[in-house]
Design a protein around this motif. Structure first.
Motif, PDB file in Angstrom:
ATOM      1  N   GLU A   1     -17.073 -61.291 -18.730  1.00 11.27           N
ATOM      2  CA  GLU A   1     -17.942 -61.129 -19.900  1.00 11.27           C
ATOM      3  C   GLU A   1     -17.368 -60.107 -20.882  1.00 11.27           C
ATOM      4  OE1 GLU A   1     -22.119 -60.562 -19.322  1.00 11.27           O
ATOM      5  OE2 GLU A   1     -22.253 -62.022 -17.692  1.00 11.27           O
ATOM      6  N   LEU A   2     -16.844 -58.997 -20.374  1.00 12.87           N
ATOM      7  CA  LEU A   2     -16.249 -57.987 -21.254  1.00 12.87           C
ATOM      8  C   LEU A   2     -15.065 -58.565 -22.022  1.00 12.87           C
ATOM      9  CD1 LEU A   2     -16.333 -54.807 -18.956  1.00 12.87           C
ATOM     10  CD2 LEU A   2     -17.860 -55.358 -20.860  1.00 12.87           C
ATOM     11  N   MET A   3     -14.251 -59.387 -21.355  1.00 10.77           N
ATOM     12  CA  MET A   3     -13.126 -60.029 -22.037  1.00 10.77           C
ATOM     13  C   MET A   3     -13.629 -61.031 -23.079  1.00 10.77           C
ATOM     14  SD  MET A   3     -10.385 -58.643 -20.842  1.00 10.77           S
ATOM     15  CE  MET A   3     -11.419 -57.155 -20.805  1.00 10.77           C
ATOM     16  N   LEU A   4     -14.628 -61.812 -22.706  1.00  5.43           N
ATOM     17  CA  LEU A   4     -15.183 -62.819 -23.614  1.00  5.43           C
ATOM     18  C   LEU A   4     -15.708 -62.174 -24.896  1.00  5.43           C
ATOM     19  CD1 LEU A   4     -16.042 -65.891 -23.863  1.00  5.43           C
ATOM     20  CD2 LEU A   4     -18.289 -65.143 -23.041  1.00  5.43           C
ATOM     21  N   LEU A   5     -16.307 -61.001 -24.762  1.00  6.24           N
ATOM     22  CA  LEU A   5     -16.912 -60.318 -25.904  1.00  6.24           C
ATOM     23  C   LEU A   5     -15.916 -59.428 -26.639  1.00  6.24           C
ATOM     24  CD1 LEU A   5     -20.308 -59.350 -24.239  1.00  6.24           C
ATOM     25  CD2 LEU A   5     -19.804 -61.335 -25.681  1.00  6.24           C
ATOM     26  N   GLY A   6     -14.677 -59.380 -26.155  1.00  5.46           N
ATOM     27  CA  GLY A   6     -13.651 -58.584 -26.834  1.00  5.46           C
ATOM     28  C   GLY A   6     -13.918 -57.094 -26.784  1.00  5.46           C
ATOM     29  N   GLU A   7     -14.521 -56.621 -25.703  1.00  2.35           N
ATOM     30  CA  GLU A   7     -14.881 -55.211 -25.597  1.00  2.35           C
ATOM     31  C   GLU A   7     -13.643 -54.342 -25.346  1.00  2.35           C
ATOM     32  OE1 GLU A   7     -18.048 -53.420 -25.515  1.00  2.35           O
ATOM     33  OE2 GLU A   7     -18.561 -55.179 -26.706  1.00  2.35           O
ATOM     34  N   PRO A   8     -13.623 -53.110 -25.903  1.00  6.14           N
ATOM     35  CA  PRO A   8     -12.522 -52.179 -25.618  1.00  6.14           C
ATOM     36  C   PRO A   8     -12.537 -51.788 -24.136  1.00  6.14           C
ATOM     37  CG  PRO A   8     -13.841 -51.446 -27.508  1.00  6.14           C
ATOM     38  CD  PRO A   8     -14.611 -52.536 -26.836  1.00  6.14           C
ATOM     39  N   LEU A   9     -11.412 -51.884 -23.472  1.00  8.21           N
ATOM     40  CA  LEU A   9     -11.338 -51.599 -22.040  1.00  8.21           C
ATOM     41  C   LEU A   9     -10.037 -50.873 -21.722  1.00  8.21           C
ATOM     42  CD1 LEU A   9     -12.447 -52.099 -19.080  1.00  8.21           C
ATOM     43  CD2 LEU A   9     -11.044 -54.147 -19.080  1.00  8.21           C
ATOM     44  N   VAL A  10     -10.137 -49.830 -20.900  1.00  5.65           N
ATOM     45  CA  VAL A  10      -8.965 -49.111 -20.417  1.00  5.65           C
ATOM     46  C   VAL A  10      -8.798 -49.410 -18.934  1.00  5.65           C
ATOM     47  CG1 VAL A  10      -7.865 -46.870 -20.080  1.00  5.65           C
ATOM     48  CG2 VAL A  10      -9.310 -47.246 -22.078  1.00  5.65           C
ATOM     49  N   VAL A  11      -7.595 -49.793 -18.533  1.00  3.30           N
ATOM     50  CA  VAL A  11      -7.259 -49.978 -17.121  1.00  3.30           C
ATOM     51  C   VAL A  11      -6.332 -48.840 -16.713  1.00  3.30           C
ATOM     52  CG1 VAL A  11      -6.118 -51.441 -15.419  1.00  3.30           C
ATOM     53  CG2 VAL A  11      -7.488 -52.491 -17.238  1.00  3.30           C
ATOM     54  N   LEU A  12      -6.814 -47.969 -15.824  1.00  8.09           N
ATOM     55  CA  LEU A  12      -5.997 -46.869 -15.325  1.00  8.09           C
ATOM     56  C   LEU A  12      -5.532 -47.226 -13.923  1.00  8.09           C
ATOM     57  CD1 LEU A  12      -4.818 -44.025 -15.523  1.00  8.09           C
ATOM     58  CD2 LEU A  12      -7.014 -43.116 -14.748  1.00  8.09           C
ATOM     59  N   ALA A  13      -4.219 -47.382 -13.754  1.00 10.44           N
ATOM     60  CA  ALA A  13      -3.644 -47.844 -12.480  1.00 10.44           C
ATOM     61  C   ALA A  13      -2.594 -46.853 -11.991  1.00 10.44           C
ATOM     62  CB  ALA A  13      -3.033 -49.227 -12.665  1.00 10.44           C
ATOM     63  N   PRO A  14      -2.226 -46.932 -10.705  1.00  7.13           N
ATOM     64  CA  PRO A  14      -1.248 -45.998 -10.141  1.00  7.13           C
ATOM     65  C   PRO A  14       0.184 -46.216 -10.635  1.00  7.13           C
ATOM     66  CG  PRO A  14      -2.518 -47.085  -8.404  1.00  7.13           C
ATOM     67  CD  PRO A  14      -2.802 -47.800  -9.680  1.00  7.13           C
ATOM     68  N   SER A  15       0.492 -47.414 -11.114  1.00  6.72           N
ATOM     69  CA  SER A  15       1.872 -47.709 -11.522  1.00  6.72           C
ATOM     70  C   SER A  15       1.869 -48.638 -12.729  1.00  6.72           C
ATOM     71  CB  SER A  15       2.635 -48.377 -10.377  1.00  6.72           C
ATOM     72  OG  SER A  15       2.141 -49.690 -10.160  1.00  6.72           O
ATOM     73  N   PRO A  16       2.954 -48.622 -13.514  1.00  8.56           N
ATOM     74  CA  PRO A  16       3.048 -49.555 -14.644  1.00  8.56           C
ATOM     75  C   PRO A  16       2.935 -51.007 -14.216  1.00  8.56           C
ATOM     76  CG  PRO A  16       4.698 -47.839 -14.851  1.00  8.56           C
ATOM     77  CD  PRO A  16       4.093 -47.682 -13.486  1.00  8.56           C
ATOM     78  N   ALA A  17       3.501 -51.349 -13.057  1.00  8.09           N
ATOM     79  CA  ALA A  17       3.440 -52.741 -12.597  1.00  8.09           C
ATOM     80  C   ALA A  17       1.994 -53.167 -12.353  1.00  8.09           C
ATOM     81  CB  ALA A  17       4.268 -52.904 -11.324  1.00  8.09           C
ATOM     82  N   MET A  18       1.204 -52.304 -11.672  1.00 10.99           N
ATOM     83  CA  MET A  18      -0.200 -52.633 -11.417  1.00 10.99           C
ATOM     84  C   MET A  18      -1.005 -52.667 -12.706  1.00 10.99           C
ATOM     85  SD  MET A  18      -1.353 -50.747  -7.877  1.00 10.99           S
ATOM     86  CE  MET A  18      -3.014 -51.431  -8.078  1.00 10.99           C
ATOM     87  N   SER A  19      -0.714 -51.722 -13.601  1.00  9.12           N
ATOM     88  CA  SER A  19      -1.413 -51.669 -14.885  1.00  9.12           C
ATOM     89  C   SER A  19      -1.205 -52.954 -15.672  1.00  9.12           C
ATOM     90  CB  SER A  19      -0.905 -50.469 -15.685  1.00  9.12           C
ATOM     91  OG  SER A  19      -1.074 -50.647 -17.070  1.00  9.12           O
ATOM     92  N   SER A  20       0.060 -53.354 -15.815  1.00  8.73           N
ATOM     93  CA  SER A  20       0.360 -54.524 -16.637  1.00  8.73           C
ATOM     94  C   SER A  20      -0.144 -55.809 -15.998  1.00  8.73           C
ATOM     95  CB  SER A  20       1.865 -54.609 -16.901  1.00  8.73           C
ATOM     96  OG  SER A  20       2.590 -54.572 -15.700  1.00  8.73           O
ATOM     97  N   GLU A  21      -0.039 -55.919 -14.679  1.00  9.68           N
ATOM     98  CA  GLU A  21      -0.529 -57.133 -14.020  1.00  9.68           C
ATOM     99  C   GLU A  21      -2.045 -57.264 -14.158  1.00  9.68           C
ATOM    100  OE1 GLU A  21       0.788 -57.452 -10.000  1.00  9.68           O
ATOM    101  OE2 GLU A  21       2.713 -58.336 -10.586  1.00  9.68           O
ATOM    102  N   MET A  22      -2.765 -56.135 -14.038  1.00  7.74           N
ATOM    103  CA  MET A  22      -4.220 -56.197 -14.170  1.00  7.74           C
ATOM    104  C   MET A  22      -4.623 -56.594 -15.584  1.00  7.74           C
ATOM    105  SD  MET A  22      -7.195 -55.958 -12.800  1.00  7.74           S
ATOM    106  CE  MET A  22      -7.167 -54.999 -11.280  1.00  7.74           C
ATOM    107  N   VAL A  23      -3.959 -56.032 -16.589  1.00  8.49           N
ATOM    108  CA  VAL A  23      -4.279 -56.381 -17.978  1.00  8.49           C
ATOM    109  C   VAL A  23      -4.005 -57.859 -18.235  1.00  8.49           C
ATOM    110  CG1 VAL A  23      -3.615 -56.022 -20.400  1.00  8.49           C
ATOM    111  CG2 VAL A  23      -3.941 -54.056 -18.888  1.00  8.49           C
ATOM    112  N   LEU A  24      -2.845 -58.346 -17.776  1.00  2.00           N
ATOM    113  CA  LEU A  24      -2.513 -59.755 -18.001  1.00  2.00           C
ATOM    114  C   LEU A  24      -3.456 -60.679 -17.235  1.00  2.00           C
ATOM    115  CD1 LEU A  24       1.376 -59.521 -17.857  1.00  2.00           C
ATOM    116  CD2 LEU A  24      -0.023 -59.947 -19.871  1.00  2.00           C
ATOM    117  N   ALA A  25      -3.877 -60.261 -16.046  1.00  5.34           N
ATOM    118  CA  ALA A  25      -4.839 -61.059 -15.287  1.00  5.34           C
ATOM    119  C   ALA A  25      -6.177 -61.121 -16.019  1.00  5.34           C
ATOM    120  CB  ALA A  25      -5.020 -60.466 -13.889  1.00  5.34           C
ATOM    121  N   LEU A  26      -6.595 -60.001 -16.591  1.00  6.79           N
ATOM    122  CA  LEU A  26      -7.875 -59.960 -17.308  1.00  6.79           C
ATOM    123  C   LEU A  26      -7.872 -60.885 -18.520  1.00  6.79           C
ATOM    124  CD1 LEU A  26      -8.664 -56.132 -17.143  1.00  6.79           C
ATOM    125  CD2 LEU A  26     -10.017 -57.963 -16.112  1.00  6.79           C
TER     126      LEU A  26
END
Length: 591
Positions: free
Chosen positions: A273-298
């Protein structure tokens, strides 16, 4: 230590306008290379200079002074690549990293990127996989090894593939092949690889291609907008004459969605729903790989709907938009940011939604789930994993899906099967939401019988939100989705989002092109000689000009018309011009 972060490309903003840089014209050197990649870069860490751009290939590739470094104003020379500005290059001393990359300026003799080949690809590709006009993806392989000859004791260097194509899986596989070889043999190896890529066929939606590189043949299928949502992996083409046998990639872009969403499975619907509504979201992850994969998955949650907001799989304090994104004087922009530096907890504390994920940990059969927490519980130091938001989901959670996924874990079901279940659920959810909008939009199209050859086509009726909401009572998402909840409230918020604006503009454009095509067909089916009998020369010339305009549109693949219609339109133009006096014929058809 080697790290491949191709699964999480770095996405950097470009500034492509009328004087934008572009790939090379068909037949020019590196034209085929440009169909896949913009360039290949090598970035090194220098103790005195910081991040330094060591090599760019092809060598005639140029970057702007603003994005690369402090070049001399008004100078005719290229930018100073030895001292990049902080916003250009940044990677952390970590096991893996992604690297920001800017756009490039126009080079002498190169064309605008939006030429016929690009249009052909985009016209057949799914909207989510079309080339991006204002962003580039950087796919990075970062190597860090001990080296006593270096002051800090480590050799640190990155190999970066820059492309406008979001083919994460393909470029990850490509990096895993060429990066180790490059670090062993350096520049000559890179030049040989680029020459091989320059022999690849262009990416054509719907086709299966064999891409030879480094003694390996990668076999990929380029997705098409005509594909069914649940298509099976591509069958291997006949490769009797191919030695060695090709390495088949089942997808050029799809991530392992189940692995990415393991810690947030209980909140997948809220995140959707947050993605559908274009809401601002920060993903804080332990590594760049996890960060980027989570953003792309979202952002992939919304397929087949195009993600119309900005997103940065790996964002750092050195990025040029840092001040813009961290300012408290205005509302946060509609951006999904992936970060690793805990400093962002403090600077982005005013953002409405923050997802903190930790290292994957198993809790029984199910990976440990992050908890839903109020933003007031967000601490600047030692923030625990969780989804920090005051947002209340409009739809009820699908408990049956969670049970199926948990049962799959208990039965050791393959992860690709788990991913297929999760992706199908999100696809059906998005389709159930979009189908009523599509049906209502189609009802705004004028009837075909109202389109006559000698009158301007009727207008598409305006989208009235209240009328649409009333239509949901008998043609809403409840017809295709079992989930209960406040669908009306979700649609009302969706109307205010960038995704509604992007979806509406795209559909309106397609419908307008369809109207023009139907009008052209109506003209080609009419008796043009009978129409010309009582018409003035001005009216006849006006018809010629309008027919030519439609023909140019159609030939540029902007109008969905048949070849027979194009031939008939060209014949009509010749017939009409032939009926005019010689002086007018000379004006309309100069020698």
């Amino acid at each position: 230590m080697d790290a491949l972060s191709g699964a999480g490309p770095r996405r950097a903003r470009g500034r492509l306008g009328a004087a934008s840089p572009g790939a090379r014209a068909a037949g020019a050197p590196w034209a085929r290379f440009s169909a896949w990649l913009e360039c290949v870069c090598v970035v090194t860490f220098d103790l005195e200079l910081g991040q330094a751009l060591e090599l760019v290939y092809p060598s005639d590739f140029r970057l702007t002074d603003k994005e690369v470094g402090p070049g001399l104003p008004g100078s005719s020379r290229g930018p100073d690549l030895s001292r990049p500005s902080p916003g250009f290059l940044c990677f952390r001393k970590a096991a893996s990293a992604t690297c920001p990359f800017p756009t490039r300026t126009q080079c002498g003799g190169q064309r605008s990127p939006w030429h016929a080949e690009d249009r052909r690809y985009d016209s057949g590709a799914p909207v989510s996989l079309q080339r991006e006009p204002a962003h580039y993806f950087g796919y990075v392989y970062f190597r860090q090894v001990k080296d006593s000859s270096v002051k800090r004791g480590y050799f640190q260097k990155s190999l970066v593939l820059v492309s406008r194509l979001p083919f994460v899986r393909l470029f990850q596989a490509l990096l895993s092949l060429i990066a180790p070889e490059y670090f062993d043999k350096l520049a000559p190896c890179l030049e040989a690889v680029c020459n091989e890529i320059d022999q690849w066929p262009a990416p054509v939606p719907g086709q299966t291609l064999n891409l030879p590189v480094m003694g390996v043949v990668l076999q990929v299928r380029v997705p098409s907008r005509m594909d069914k949502p649940e298509h099976s992996p591509p069958k291997q083409c006949s490769h009797e004459n191919l030695l060695p046998a090709p390495v088949v990639l089942t997808s050029v872009h799809e991530l392992d969605l189940f692995r990415c969403f393991q810690p947030v499975l209980t909140h997948v619907q809220t995140l959707w729903e947050l993605m559908l509504l274009g809401e601002p979201l920060v993903v804080l992850a332990p590594s760049p790989a996890m960060s980027s994969e989570m953003v792309l998955a979202l952002i992939s949650c919304l397929q087949p709907l195009k993600f119309c907001c900005d997103y940065r799989p790996y964002f750092t304090i050195h990025d040029s938009e840092f001040k813009e994104f961290t300012t408290r004087t205005q509302a946060p922009p509609n951006v999904v940011l992936g970060v690793t530096n805990p400093f962002f907890i403090k600077t982005l504390q005013h953002w409405p939604h923050i997802l903190r994920v930790g290292e994957p940990k198993m809790s029984g059969d199910l990976p440990k789930q992050v908890k839903l927490k109020k933003p007031s519980r967000l601490k600047t130091l030692d923030t625990k994993p969780g989804l920090y938001t005051a947002y209340s989901a409009h739809l009820h959670r699908d408990k049956a899906l969670l049970k199926r996924l948990l049962k799959g874990l208990q039965k050791k079901r393959p992860w690709d099967t788990q991913t297929a279940l999760l992706r199908r659920h999100l696809l059906e959810l998005t389709q159930s939401f979009i189908i009523p909008l599509e049906h209502y939009m189609a009802s705004l199209m004028p009837l075909q019988k109202s389109i006559t050859p000698w009158k301007t086509p009727p207008q598409i009726r305006p989208f009235r939100q209240d009328d649409f909401l009333r239509s949901l009572e008998h043609a809403g998402p409840q017809l295709t989705c079992i989930l209960k909840g406040d669908w009306l409230g979700l649609y009302r918020r969706f109307f205010k989002s960038p995704h509604f604006d992007g979806w509406y503009r795209q559909r309106y454009k397609e419908m307008a092109h369809k109207l023009e095509a139907l009008h052209l067909e109506a003209i080609c089916e009419a008796n043009i000689e009978a129409w010309m009998k009582d018409k003035s020369e001005v009216e006849v010339v006006d018809l010629v000009l309008k027919l030519r305009e439609k023909l140019v549109q159609a030939q540029g693949h902007q109008l969905p018309v048949k070849e027979a219609t194009l031939r008939q339109a060209q014949l009509y133009i010749e017939t009409v011009i032939g009926s005019l006096p010689k002086d007018l014929q000379a004006v309309l058809c100069p020698p």
